[in-house]
Design a protein around this motif. Structure first.
Motif, PDB file in Angstrom:
ATOM      1  N   VAL A  73       6.861  -5.959   9.263  1.00 37.45           N
ATOM      2  CA  VAL A  73       5.345  -6.398   8.922  1.00 37.45           C
ATOM      3  C   VAL A  73       5.524  -5.333   7.543  1.00 37.45           C
ATOM      4  N   HIS A  74       4.764  -5.974   6.802  1.00 35.12           N
ATOM      5  CA  HIS A  74       4.392  -5.948   5.446  1.00 35.12           C
ATOM      6  C   HIS A  74       3.047  -4.946   4.963  1.00 35.12           C
ATOM      7  N   GLN A  75       3.143  -4.493   4.372  1.00 38.75           N
ATOM      8  CA  GLN A  75       2.153  -3.376   4.102  1.00 38.75           C
ATOM      9  C   GLN A  75       0.813  -4.420   4.200  1.00 38.75           C
ATOM     10  N   GLY A  76       0.110  -4.137   4.137  1.00 40.40           N
ATOM     11  CA  GLY A  76      -1.410  -4.716   4.595  1.00 40.40           C
ATOM     12  C   GLY A  76      -1.668  -5.159   5.058  1.00 40.40           C
ATOM     13  N   GLN A  77      -0.770  -6.111   6.466  1.00 32.55           N
ATOM     14  CA  GLN A  77      -0.322  -6.948   7.147  1.00 32.55           C
ATOM     15  C   GLN A  77      -0.753  -6.546   8.754  1.00 32.55           C
ATOM     16  N   PRO A 200      -0.112  -0.860   9.055  1.00 33.78           N
ATOM     17  CA  PRO A 200       0.026  -0.474   7.755  1.00 33.78           C
ATOM     18  C   PRO A 200      -0.266  -0.681   6.088  1.00 33.78           C
ATOM     19  N   THR A 201      -1.063   0.408   5.757  1.00 30.80           N
ATOM     20  CA  THR A 201      -1.521   0.269   4.992  1.00 30.80           C
ATOM     21  C   THR A 201      -1.101   1.813   3.795  1.00 30.80           C
ATOM     22  N   VAL A 202      -0.772   1.490   2.502  1.00 31.03           N
ATOM     23  CA  VAL A 202      -0.188   2.647   2.048  1.00 31.03           C
ATOM     24  C   VAL A 202      -1.912   2.975  -0.069  1.00 31.03           C
ATOM     25  N   LEU A 203      -1.225   4.145  -0.106  1.00 36.52           N
ATOM     26  CA  LEU A 203      -2.628   4.612  -1.135  1.00 36.52           C
ATOM     27  C   LEU A 203      -1.529   5.536  -2.286  1.00 36.52           C
ATOM     28  N   ASP A 204      -1.489   5.168  -3.562  1.00 34.58           N
ATOM     29  CA  ASP A 204      -0.483   5.750  -4.614  1.00 34.58           C
ATOM     30  C   ASP A 204      -1.051   6.274  -5.305  1.00 34.58           C
ATOM     31  N   THR A 205      -0.082   7.979  -4.351  1.00 28.93           N
ATOM     32  CA  THR A 205      -0.901   8.793  -5.614  1.00 28.93           C
ATOM     33  C   THR A 205      -0.942   8.929  -6.333  1.00 28.93           C
ATOM     34  N   GLY A 206      -0.130   8.548  -7.711  1.00 29.60           N
ATOM     35  CA  GLY A 206       0.937   8.353  -9.076  1.00 29.60           C
ATOM     36  C   GLY A 206       1.845  10.133  -8.661  1.00 29.60           C
ATOM     37  N   GLY A 207       1.090  10.001  -9.563  1.00 29.02           N
ATOM     38  CA  GLY A 207       1.762  11.734 -10.200  1.00 29.02           C
ATOM     39  C   GLY A 207       2.481  12.572 -10.139  1.00 29.02           C
ATOM     40  N   ALA A 208       0.529  13.371  -9.429  1.00 29.18           N
ATOM     41  CA  ALA A 208       0.838  14.777  -8.295  1.00 29.18           C
ATOM     42  C   ALA A 208       1.616  15.002  -7.685  1.00 29.18           C
ATOM     43  N   HIS A 209       2.355  13.742  -6.777  1.00 23.47           N
ATOM     44  CA  HIS A 209       2.894  14.294  -5.772  1.00 23.47           C
ATOM     45  C   HIS A 209       4.209  13.886  -6.755  1.00 23.47           C
ATOM     46  N   ALA A 210       5.345  13.751  -7.529  1.00 21.34           N
ATOM     47  CA  ALA A 210       6.377  13.101  -8.238  1.00 21.34           C
ATOM     48  C   ALA A 210       7.226  14.663  -7.791  1.00 21.34           C
ATOM     49  N   VAL A 211       8.419  14.473  -7.541  1.00 16.76           N
ATOM     50  CA  VAL A 211       9.649  15.399  -8.089  1.00 16.76           C
ATOM     51  C   VAL A 211      10.662  14.744  -8.383  1.00 16.76           C
ATOM     52  N   ASP A 212      11.119  15.731  -8.921  1.00 20.55           N
ATOM     53  CA  ASP A 212      12.831  15.560  -9.978  1.00 20.55           C
ATOM     54  C   ASP A 212      13.652  14.951  -8.848  1.00 20.55           C
ATOM     55  N   GLY A 213      14.367  14.249  -8.931  1.00 21.76           N
ATOM     56  CA  GLY A 213      15.415  13.596  -8.522  1.00 21.76           C
ATOM     57  C   GLY A 213      14.970  12.582  -7.438  1.00 21.76           C
TER      58      GLY A 213
END
Length: 274
Positions: A73-77, A200-213
């Motif tokens: 199933v797609h996100q938002g579907q 299923p839906t998603v929230l884009d959190t941006g770089g707040a939770h970005a990690v190296d790798g």
């Protein structure tokens, strides 16, 4: 002839001052523009429209009965399915780096006259390694009285990170599995028909939770639908904007400071008249 003292400092400093002010103003505007783009995601943390199914892709009207037969199933579907009380229903959806998935489910219960007691329903979410992921918040499990018509569930996961240590249970980009079932009900109610709606839906959190790798390949990516635009897997975050803006401001500030100070400390040249 009278002696004339040549003092270049006044004109030089005025010129340098104008140039420096212009440079710093331009740097401030540039930095503000760059930071403004990133801040919209990193600070506001507001949801962007979830990717939806491509044109011609109808929402699923059935579910699998195991991980291997989970329906994509797609996100938002919104997916729907019919089942028998006591069965396990499975769906799968993609979640990329920097996204925080939320799964909502609604169960339309069998007719109250045919039921013999209360029941408890539960929705679980697993990652591509089939590890059950804990919910940050939401009503993951809920009991329904014998006369209840519906029961609604939800589970919000932790933000997906682009990479993690092998011993970590952090959610990684790739396929996620949804499992819906009744975990408690009277034995005589097993097999009664019910209907389910899952989204299923998603929230884009941006770089707040970005990690190296990053992972070389999203977990289980070959077995599920992809996010719109394909897998990003963490190669881009708005931290790039903050880093570029900071570097630009630092460079221009250094140039401005050098221009302001390089003319100071030099003795005035006083030519001798004949």
């Amino acid at each position: 002839m009278p002696n004339h003292t040549y003092r270049p400092g006044g004109r030089l400093m005025r010129t340098v001052g104008k140039l420096t002010a212009t440079a710093l103003a331009g740097a401030a505007l540039t930095g503000a523009a760059l930071l403004g783009v990133g801040a919209g995601t990193a600070l506001a943390d507001s949801p962007s429209p979830s990717p939806t199914a491509s044109k011609g892709d109808a929402a699923p009207t059935e579910a699998g009965t195991a991980f291997r037969t989970a329906v994509a199933v797609h996100q938002g579907q919104q997916a729907t399915a019919s089942g028998s009380s006591g069965d396990y229903l499975y769906w799968m959806f993609p979640a990329d780096a920097g996204q925080r998935p939320t799964v909502t489910a609604k169960v339309t219960l069998p007719d109250a006259a045919s039921r013999h007691g209360a029941s408890t329903w539960r929705v679980d979410v697993y990652d591509g390694l089939r590890r059950r992921q804990p919910c940050m918040y939401g009503m993951q499990s809920r009991s329904a009285a014998q006369d209840a018509a519906t029961v609604e569930l939800s589970c919000t996961l932790r933000p997906t990170v682009a990479w993690a240590d092998t011993w970590s249970t952090d959610p990684l980009p790739g396929t996620y599995y949804i499992r819906l079932t009744a975990v408690s009900l009277p034995e005589t109610d097993r097999g009664l028909p019910f209907k389910a709606e899952v989204e299923p839906t998603v929230l884009d959190t941006g770089g707040a939770h970005a990690v190296d790798g990053t992972l070389s390949t999203p977990l289980g990516a070959k077995s599920a639908v992809e996010p719109d635009g394909g897998w990003a897997s963490g190669w881009w975050t708005d931290r790039w904007l903050w880093t570029a803006a900071g570097g630009l401001l630092a460079a221009l500030a250094g140039i401005g400071g050098y221009n302001l100070t390089r003319g100071r400390g030099r003795p005035s040249r006083v030519p001798h008249g004949s």
